[in-house]
Design a protein around this motif. Sequence first.
Motif, PDB file in Angstrom:
ATOM      1  N   ALA A   1       0.807  -1.217   0.000  1.00 16.33           N
ATOM      2  CA  ALA A   1       0.000   0.000   0.000  1.00 16.33           C
ATOM      3  C   ALA A   1       0.841   1.268   0.000  1.00 16.33           C
ATOM      4  O   ALA A   1       0.349   2.343  -0.365  1.00 16.33           O
ATOM      5  N   THR A   2       2.101   1.168   0.375  1.00 21.22           N
ATOM      6  CA  THR A   2       2.952   2.373   0.392  1.00 21.22           C
ATOM      7  C   THR A   2       3.301   2.837  -1.016  1.00 21.22           C
ATOM      8  O   THR A   2       3.647   4.002  -1.224  1.00 21.22           O
ATOM      9  N   GLY A   3       3.274   1.934  -1.989  1.00 19.96           N
ATOM     10  CA  GLY A   3       3.654   2.282  -3.354  1.00 19.96           C
ATOM     11  C   GLY A   3       5.149   2.440  -3.541  1.00 19.96           C
ATOM     12  O   GLY A   3       5.615   2.836  -4.619  1.00 19.96           O
ATOM     13  N   LYS A   4       5.925   2.107  -2.510  1.00 26.54           N
ATOM     14  CA  LYS A   4       7.381   2.277  -2.567  1.00 26.54           C
ATOM     15  C   LYS A   4       8.120   0.975  -2.870  1.00 26.54           C
ATOM     16  O   LYS A   4       9.341   0.981  -2.998  1.00 26.54           O
ATOM     17  N   VAL A   5       7.354  -0.155  -2.960  1.00 26.29           N
ATOM     18  CA  VAL A   5       8.009  -1.446  -3.078  1.00 26.29           C
ATOM     19  C   VAL A   5       7.497  -2.207  -4.298  1.00 26.29           C
ATOM     20  O   VAL A   5       6.475  -1.863  -4.890  1.00 26.29           O
ATOM     21  N   THR A   6       8.220  -3.265  -4.621  1.00 27.54           N
ATOM     22  CA  THR A   6       7.830  -4.127  -5.742  1.00 27.54           C
ATOM     23  C   THR A   6       8.246  -5.558  -5.428  1.00 27.54           C
ATOM     24  O   THR A   6       9.083  -5.796  -4.543  1.00 27.54           O
ATOM     25  N   ASP A   7       7.660  -6.511  -6.152  1.00 25.42           N
ATOM     26  CA  ASP A   7       7.997  -7.933  -5.997  1.00 25.42           C
ATOM     27  C   ASP A   7       7.854  -8.416  -4.555  1.00 25.42           C
ATOM     28  O   ASP A   7       8.753  -9.052  -4.001  1.00 25.42           O
ATOM     29  N   VAL A   8       6.719  -8.119  -3.938  1.00 27.21           N
ATOM     30  CA  VAL A   8       6.467  -8.582  -2.570  1.00 27.21           C
ATOM     31  C   VAL A   8       6.142 -10.076  -2.610  1.00 27.21           C
ATOM     32  O   VAL A   8       5.293 -10.517  -3.392  1.00 27.21           O
ATOM     33  N   THR A   9       6.820 -10.874  -1.790  1.00 31.50           N
ATOM     34  CA  THR A   9       6.593 -12.326  -1.770  1.00 31.50           C
ATOM     35  C   THR A   9       6.206 -12.794  -0.373  1.00 31.50           C
ATOM     36  O   THR A   9       6.726 -12.295   0.633  1.00 31.50           O
ATOM     37  N   SER A  10       5.308 -13.762  -0.343  1.00 34.95           N
ATOM     38  CA  SER A  10       4.861 -14.341   0.923  1.00 34.95           C
ATOM     39  C   SER A  10       5.760 -15.519   1.285  1.00 34.95           C
ATOM     40  O   SER A  10       6.189 -16.285   0.407  1.00 34.95           O
ATOM     41  N   PRO A  11       6.047 -15.722   2.561  1.00 36.95           N
ATOM     42  CA  PRO A  11       6.883 -16.869   2.970  1.00 36.95           C
ATOM     43  C   PRO A  11       6.235 -18.210   2.644  1.00 36.95           C
ATOM     44  O   PRO A  11       6.937 -19.224   2.520  1.00 36.95           O
ATOM     45  N   TYR A  12       4.920 -18.204   2.479  1.00 36.53           N
ATOM     46  CA  TYR A  12       4.240 -19.454   2.146  1.00 36.53           C
ATOM     47  C   TYR A  12       4.467 -19.833   0.677  1.00 36.53           C
ATOM     48  O   TYR A  12       4.293 -20.993   0.301  1.00 36.53           O
ATOM     49  N   ASP A  13       4.838 -18.863  -0.130  1.00 36.30           N
ATOM     50  CA  ASP A  13       5.152 -19.134  -1.532  1.00 36.30           C
ATOM     51  C   ASP A  13       6.638 -19.425  -1.730  1.00 36.30           C
ATOM     52  O   ASP A  13       7.018 -20.271  -2.557  1.00 36.30           O
ATOM     53  N   THR A  14       7.484 -18.703  -0.996  1.00 40.27           N
ATOM     54  CA  THR A  14       8.941 -18.833  -1.184  1.00 40.27           C
ATOM     55  C   THR A  14       9.581 -19.810  -0.199  1.00 40.27           C
ATOM     56  O   THR A  14      10.788 -20.036  -0.247  1.00 40.27           O
ATOM     57  N   ARG A  15       8.769 -20.338   0.720  1.00 39.47           N
ATOM     58  CA  ARG A  15       9.237 -21.283   1.744  1.00 39.47           C
ATOM     59  C   ARG A  15      10.309 -20.681   2.662  1.00 39.47           C
ATOM     60  O   ARG A  15      11.203 -21.380   3.134  1.00 39.47           O
ATOM     61  N   THR A  16      10.230 -19.374   2.875  1.00 39.48           N
ATOM     62  CA  THR A  16      11.160 -18.720   3.816  1.00 39.48           C
ATOM     63  C   THR A  16      10.579 -18.781   5.229  1.00 39.48           C
ATOM     64  O   THR A  16      10.249 -17.758   5.849  1.00 39.48           O
ATOM     65  N   ILE A  17      10.435 -20.024   5.702  1.00 46.28           N
ATOM     66  CA  ILE A  17       9.943 -20.301   7.053  1.00 46.28           C
ATOM     67  C   ILE A  17      11.022 -21.111   7.763  1.00 46.28           C
ATOM     68  O   ILE A  17      11.587 -22.063   7.199  1.00 46.28           O
ATOM     69  N   SER A  18      11.331 -20.734   8.981  1.00 37.70           N
ATOM     70  CA  SER A  18      12.418 -21.390   9.717  1.00 37.70           C
ATOM     71  C   SER A  18      12.084 -22.840  10.032  1.00 37.70           C
ATOM     72  O   SER A  18      10.923 -23.258  10.003  1.00 37.70           O
ATOM     73  N   LYS A  19      13.100 -23.619  10.368  1.00 38.03           N
ATOM     74  CA  LYS A  19      12.914 -25.044  10.638  1.00 38.03           C
ATOM     75  C   LYS A  19      11.962 -25.298  11.796  1.00 38.03           C
ATOM     76  O   LYS A  19      11.198 -26.265  11.786  1.00 38.03           O
ATOM     77  N   ASP A  20      12.025 -24.430  12.817  1.00 38.61           N
ATOM     78  CA  ASP A  20      11.141 -24.636  13.967  1.00 38.61           C
ATOM     79  C   ASP A  20       9.747 -24.070  13.727  1.00 38.61           C
ATOM     80  O   ASP A  20       8.862 -24.177  14.590  1.00 38.61           O
ATOM     81  N   GLY A  21       9.552 -23.432  12.590  1.00 38.27           N
ATOM     82  CA  GLY A  21       8.242 -22.912  12.236  1.00 38.27           C
ATOM     83  C   GLY A  21       7.838 -21.645  12.956  1.00 38.27           C
ATOM     84  O   GLY A  21       6.721 -21.141  12.763  1.00 38.27           O
ATOM     85  N   ARG A  22       8.737 -21.073  13.751  1.00 39.98           N
ATOM     86  CA  ARG A  22       8.396 -19.891  14.558  1.00 39.98           C
ATOM     87  C   ARG A  22       8.719 -18.579  13.850  1.00 39.98           C
ATOM     88  O   ARG A  22       8.323 -17.506  14.322  1.00 39.98           O
ATOM     89  N   SER A  23       9.445 -18.637  12.749  1.00 45.59           N
ATOM     90  CA  SER A  23       9.874 -17.414  12.069  1.00 45.59           C
ATOM     91  C   SER A  23       9.600 -17.510  10.575  1.00 45.59           C
ATOM     92  O   SER A  23       9.685 -18.592   9.984  1.00 45.59           O
ATOM     93  N   ALA A  24       9.277 -16.375   9.965  1.00 41.86           N
ATOM     94  CA  ALA A  24       9.040 -16.324   8.524  1.00 41.86           C
ATOM     95  C   ALA A  24       9.493 -14.971   8.000  1.00 41.86           C
ATOM     96  O   ALA A  24       9.567 -13.988   8.757  1.00 41.86           O
ATOM     97  N   LEU A  25       9.806 -14.920   6.689  1.00 41.28           N
ATOM     98  CA  LEU A  25      10.269 -13.678   6.063  1.00 41.28           C
ATOM     99  C   LEU A  25       9.362 -13.283   4.902  1.00 41.28           C
ATOM    100  O   LEU A  25       9.151 -14.073   3.980  1.00 41.28           O
ATOM    101  N   VAL A  26       8.839 -12.063   4.970  1.00 41.02           N
ATOM    102  CA  VAL A  26       8.183 -11.436   3.824  1.00 41.02           C
ATOM    103  C   VAL A  26       9.262 -10.620   3.118  1.00 41.02           C
ATOM    104  O   VAL A  26       9.913  -9.781   3.746  1.00 41.02           O
ATOM    105  N   GLN A  27       9.467 -10.882   1.835  1.00 43.03           N
ATOM    106  CA  GLN A  27      10.564 -10.229   1.121  1.00 43.03           C
ATOM    107  C   GLN A  27      10.039  -9.353  -0.012  1.00 43.03           C
ATOM    108  O   GLN A  27       9.031  -9.677  -0.645  1.00 43.03           O
ATOM    109  N   PHE A  28      10.729  -8.265  -0.277  1.00 38.71           N
ATOM    110  CA  PHE A  28      10.351  -7.350  -1.354  1.00 38.71           C
ATOM    111  C   PHE A  28      11.545  -6.480  -1.717  1.00 38.71           C
ATOM    112  O   PHE A  28      12.572  -6.480  -1.020  1.00 38.71           O
ATOM    113  N   ASP A  29      11.430  -5.754  -2.804  1.00 36.01           N
ATOM    114  CA  ASP A  29      12.473  -4.829  -3.260  1.00 36.01           C
ATOM    115  C   ASP A  29      11.945  -3.408  -3.203  1.00 36.01           C
ATOM    116  O   ASP A  29      10.752  -3.161  -3.414  1.00 36.01           O
TER     117      ASP A  29
END
Length: 762
Positions: A108-136
């Motif tokens: 919504a800020t309009g300042k970013v692009t290529d926002v990805t969800s951790p459920y799509d990129t599998r950026t979820i830690s082994k213990d399942g307690r941490s995840a990363l939303v990534q963007f440029d």
Amino acid sequence: MGNGDIRVRGIAARAGGWSARHRWAAVGIWVLFVVLAMGLGSAAGRVDVKDSDQLKGETHTAAKIIEDAGIEEPASESVLIQAKDTGLTATDATFRDAVTAVVKAVEATGKVTDVTSPYDTRTISKDGRSALVQFDMRGDSETAGERVEPVLNAVEGVQKDHAELRIEEIGGASMMKTFDDAFGDDFKRAELSAVPVALGILLIAFGALVAALLPVALAVTAIMATMGLMGVVSHVMPMSDTANSVMLLVGLAVGVDYCLFYLRREREEREAGRDPQTALRIAAATSGRAIIVSGVTVCVAMAGMLFTGLAEFEAMGLASLMVVAVAMVGSVTVLPALLSLLGGRVEKGRIPFLHRSKRRANGVKGKGGSGQAGNRGSEGSRFWSAVLRVVLAKPGVSLVVAAGVLLAIAAPALGMKTEQLTLDKEFGDSLPIVETYNRVNDAFPGGSEPAEVVVKANDIDAADVTSALADFRAQAISSGASRGPVEVKVHAEQNVAFVYVPLVGGSDQDQAAKSLELLRDEVRPDTLGKVDGVQAPITGQVAGSVDFNDQLVGSVVPVFVFVVLFAFVLMLLSFRSLAIAITSIALNLLSVGAAYGILVAVFQHGWGASLVGAEGVGAIITWLPLFLFVILFGLSMDYHVFVVSRIREARLRGRDTKDAIRHGVVTTAGVVTSAAVIMVAVFAIFGTLSMQSMKQMGVGLAAAVLIDATIIRGVLLPAMMALLGERNWYLPKWMHRLPDLTHDESPEAVLPPAREGEKAGV
């Protein structure tokens, strides 16, 4: 012989004499030079070192591929979403809601692009307690820090709605903004406070405002001129902000030192009964010559950085060399002109209660006396006179004790460990973003600083290339170099792909370097290396550190040999003494070794680290040892040349060696102490900065200068020269054919006054 009959010769003497006779012309030429240099530099603009030129090796190759392809890598950001307790995981609805809220908020800020969800990129830690939303970040990565605030505010808003989770942003742009806000003014404050500090110390040293302003004015104008010259030269050899900061530091140090040496000698001669013109000519022939010898030696030392092959070092070396050369020329040209113009007015602006004895001495001479009162003004420091009595009485014992102390101080340097400091070591845990950095590394080892494989192919979409990329991703994890996820970004139009590999080891540089070695030596040859026409250099923070270390280690020997050899030759030709040339090198190396020892003791072993705010660093930043060697070797020559020149001058007057040593050390003690206090104070300012790299530089330089001006010049040098005796002036017959760069003033210029009670100028 009358004062007016004294003849002097040599470059410094001739330059000083011409400037004193054509004082307005000399001042005008200097001002014109400074203005022209600044104008040309402003018109030309400064070309900075490109990323592709920073390093050689794979890092350079990767940057060159990116540059040639015209790909502008955006500033990447990540938002860490982490459960605060063990009961919540990424599969829970609350966690999923927070991820969705973060994605929507940043978009919504309009300042970013290529926002990805951790459920799509599998950026979820082994213990399942941490995840990363990534963007440029949109736009230029270099200025992303200026645009990231709305995104940070959006993430902060989501955090307020999800108290059970930890939601924090980290990345190139957010770190840029955080550090600029927290530390951006550190350097400016340090640079701006250095001049007032130097001026304050000079006021105490001279006791007069005009005399104190001259060294500062010379240093500042030399720095201004060099800034302009850097703009012009940068079109041949690119410069950098770091080179500019180092140039300011070196310029202030040598500019003030050279002027201080010259001014104090001119003052001393006037206090001893010389008329102003004669005092100025003698100062030109003695201190002026010492300045030229010192300046050329410092320039040679700075030129050593040009042999590293590292663009940043080359820029620092050339910038430092230029400012030293400019300050040296100014000291032997415009300074005599200003002293001639000012005459007695150089003592204007007297500070009450300072140097009252000298004022009384000057008053006596003004009434026609020039004997004991005048000579007392140049007797030198009582403290150093007392030290010299002990040293010269027992030179062998003094040498063994002083050398033993310095060797003990230098001993920790044998176990020196160098590395590129990670974020937590560079800035400590004073900032929340450093804690975020550590959390990301704990949950996703290497995720905050992944290795980046830049793959260049004739056809990036070809079947064999695609297969090799897939094999590389799989083997990067199976080899143990990474725990994943390995991300691939393809730029089909440019036939380039980026592969991001989080390295096992994370912020542990040694372990991460082993993971990088696995990728470079095993994984890549077995996958991408088997495809013809494919380039796959591996870059990134860890790779850059490894490549930098390799290149730095490879440049140590040529830099060391160049600096030491040329310094030796210059000292040999300038003093025509084999012993002085050898002892100069030995003492300077001992000084550098002691500085290394202090650095290792404080920053690596933690001895007294709390005093300078350096707890938990555990290593010396990679570039510092070579940088310190070059800078300290150069700056140490300032004092050494000045003191030895005075000793040699006294010897030429007919004093025996011990008496000449006593005279040379004691009469220079005041100016060396003043110069050292200024350098220590200025360098110590950098020791108070928040960045550990700057703190290490400041502490190392300050400690080295302090040791150099006290133990080295006050104890070791006189003890060594006293033991050598007449052998100090030994030059083998076969060396007599070497060029003679002594160019001393004629003997009669230095005969009166020689002893207390002898009447000068008669």
